[in-house]
Design a protein around this motif. Sequence first.
Motif, PDB file in Angstrom:
ATOM      1  N   LEU A   1     -20.834  40.999 -29.012  1.00  0.00           N
ATOM      2  CA  LEU A   1     -22.256  41.327 -28.965  1.00  0.00           C
ATOM      3  C   LEU A   1     -22.390  42.819 -29.236  1.00  0.00           C
ATOM      4  O   LEU A   1     -21.785  43.628 -28.535  1.00  0.00           O
ATOM      5  N   GLU A   2     -23.162  43.164 -30.268  1.00  0.00           N
ATOM      6  CA  GLU A   2     -23.209  44.574 -30.662  1.00  0.00           C
ATOM      7  C   GLU A   2     -24.496  44.882 -31.420  1.00  0.00           C
ATOM      8  O   GLU A   2     -25.107  43.991 -32.018  1.00  0.00           O
ATOM      9  N   PHE A   3     -24.895  46.155 -31.370  1.00  0.00           N
ATOM     10  CA  PHE A   3     -25.983  46.604 -32.230  1.00  0.00           C
ATOM     11  C   PHE A   3     -25.584  46.395 -33.682  1.00  0.00           C
ATOM     12  O   PHE A   3     -24.406  46.469 -34.034  1.00  0.00           O
ATOM     13  N   SER A   4     -26.570  46.136 -34.535  1.00  0.00           N
ATOM     14  CA  SER A   4     -26.261  45.817 -35.917  1.00  0.00           C
ATOM     15  C   SER A   4     -27.358  46.331 -36.839  1.00  0.00           C
ATOM     16  O   SER A   4     -28.082  47.266 -36.501  1.00  0.00           O
TER      17      SER A   4
ATOM     18  N   ASP B   1     -22.356  46.290 -40.715  1.00  0.00           N
ATOM     19  CA  ASP B   1     -23.433  45.308 -40.623  1.00  0.00           C
ATOM     20  C   ASP B   1     -22.857  43.923 -40.341  1.00  0.00           C
ATOM     21  O   ASP B   1     -21.636  43.736 -40.240  1.00  0.00           O
ATOM     22  N   GLN B   2     -23.730  42.934 -40.239  1.00  0.00           N
ATOM     23  CA  GLN B   2     -23.301  41.607 -39.792  1.00  0.00           C
ATOM     24  C   GLN B   2     -22.245  40.977 -40.701  1.00  0.00           C
ATOM     25  O   GLN B   2     -21.200  40.525 -40.211  1.00  0.00           O
TER      26      GLN B   2
ATOM     27  N   LYS C   1     -28.296  36.641 -35.554  1.00  0.00           N
ATOM     28  CA  LYS C   1     -29.101  37.863 -35.514  1.00  0.00           C
ATOM     29  C   LYS C   1     -30.105  37.767 -34.377  1.00  0.00           C
ATOM     30  O   LYS C   1     -30.820  36.771 -34.251  1.00  0.00           O
ATOM     31  N   LEU C   2     -30.182  38.810 -33.579  1.00  0.00           N
ATOM     32  CA  LEU C   2     -31.121  38.884 -32.465  1.00  0.00           C
ATOM     33  C   LEU C   2     -32.006  40.109 -32.659  1.00  0.00           C
ATOM     34  O   LEU C   2     -31.583  41.105 -33.247  1.00  0.00           O
ATOM     35  N   ALA C   3     -33.217  40.033 -32.160  1.00  0.00           N
ATOM     36  CA  ALA C   3     -34.156  41.167 -32.252  1.00  0.00           C
ATOM     37  C   ALA C   3     -34.256  41.673 -33.689  1.00  0.00           C
ATOM     38  O   ALA C   3     -34.113  42.863 -33.961  1.00  0.00           O
ATOM     39  N   ALA C   4     -34.524  40.739 -34.610  1.00  0.00           N
ATOM     40  CA  ALA C   4     -34.696  41.063 -36.035  1.00  0.00           C
ATOM     41  C   ALA C   4     -33.462  41.750 -36.623  1.00  0.00           C
ATOM     42  O   ALA C   4     -33.566  42.533 -37.568  1.00  0.00           O
TER      43      ALA C   4
END
Length: 245
Positions: A164-167, A211-212, A231-234
Amino acid sequence: MSEKTTHFGFEQVPEHEKAARVRGVFASVARKYDVMNDLMSLGMHRLWKAFTVELANVRPGERVLDVAGGTADLSLAFARRTGPQGQVWLTDINHDMLGVGRDRVLDKGLALPVAQCDAEKLPFPDKHFDLVTIAFGLRNMTHKEVALAEMRRVLKPGGRLLVLEFSRIWKPLAKPYDVYSFKVLPWLGKKVANDSASYQYLAESIRMHPDQPTLARMMEGVGLKRVEYFKLAAGAVALHRGYRL
C-alpha cells in the motif's frame, strides 16, 4: 569512481546517507504521525488500510509480517484475524516509530513480537510467512527492488505480498494535488508537528515513487506472480498484490 547516489525527495544524496535522512524524518514526526495521517487524508487512510486488510484475507493460524509497520495499524488488524494460533510480526527500521507501535499494541492488551530491522535485510528464514505487507514505507527505501526481493524470499509458496503506497494521481487532478502537497502539507506539518521539512519531503518522495504499472513490473521482476493493483483516491494511493508461486 564516483559514489552512487539516490533520491531523497527531489534531492540527490549518496546512497549511504538516505537511510539516516529518512530515519531523521520519522524520528521527528513519530509522536504526531497518527494525528497528521488523519488530518492529511481527512481520515481516508483508515479506509485504505481497511481495504488492505480485507484483500489480505488473513485466516486464523497464519503468519504475517508487517514491514515498516510503524504505529501498528495493520498489525493490530491482522492480529484480530490470525487469532492466538497465528503470529503477527511488527517491524520497522525506525526506533521511534516502532516504539509508538509497540506501545499501542501493549495498550490493546496484545503481546506481538516486535523487531527493529531493515527491509532490505530481513532477519527471517526463507518461506516463513503466509502474508507480508508494507504500508507507506516502500517509497522511503534506498533499494526498492532489494526490499521487494527480501519480502518475496520470506513468503511461503502461495503466500502473498501487499504493498500500500502513494502513487500517481489521475492526471486532471494533478495540479490541485500539487498545490495541496507542496503548500498545505508543509503548513500542516509546521502547525501540528512543528516540522514543515518532513512534510515537504513527503510530498517530494511521492513524486519520485514509481507509478502503478512500474511498481507492478518491479514486483514481477523479483519473481512475484499474478501481480495486480487497485487505484484508490483517484490513483493518489494504490494497493499492489502479488504471490510467491
